[in-house]
Motif scaffolding. Structure first.
Motif: not given
Length: 120
Positions: A18-30, A45-60
């Motif tokens: 994830f090119d966070r600086p490039g994304f932020a710059k481009a999003l600011h321009e947009a 600001r970017f917030r990194r999240t350690e745990d993601v659960v989608v539906g009944p699955e805990t991985g993938g």
């Protein structure tokens, strides 16, 4: 004056692709182009999240969600255009982690009337 407050929540396993600086710059321009923001007013600001659960699955799965908050006064069409541009920018600045299903989303909303700020 438009005051975009942008927050990006993203899965930890997306960090390397994830090119966070490039994304932020481009999003600011947009945001300046689409929603008439002032360049110095754009803050991300970017917030990194350690745990993601989608539906009944805990991985993938990996997740990124972009919240853009603007002062009131933008049309629904303007907010929709900015949301679509945000998703397109994610496509160009983010590589999904190998073996993961990427869930990407964005929203543009208005800041509450109670919003205040100061600079020093």
């Amino acid at each position: 004056m438009l005051m975009p407050q942008i927050t990006v929540d993203y899965s930890a396993d997306l960090a390397d692709g994830f090119d966070r600086p490039g994304f932020a710059k481009a999003l600011h321009e947009a945001t300046v182009e689409i929603a008439a923001a002032k360049p110095p007013a754009c803050k991300t600001r970017f917030r990194r999240t350690e745990d993601v659960v989608v539906g009944p699955e805990t991985g993938g799965h990996a997740h990124v969600h972009v919240h853009i908050a603007l002062l009131p006064g933008r049309t629904e069409e303007t907010k929709a255009r900015l949301t679509e541009a945000t998703l397109e920018l994610l496509r160009t600045h983010l590589k999904a982690a190998e073996g993961r299903v990427l869930h990407a989303s964005a929203e543009v909303r208005e800041l509450d009337a109670s919003y205040r700020k100061f600079e020093s």
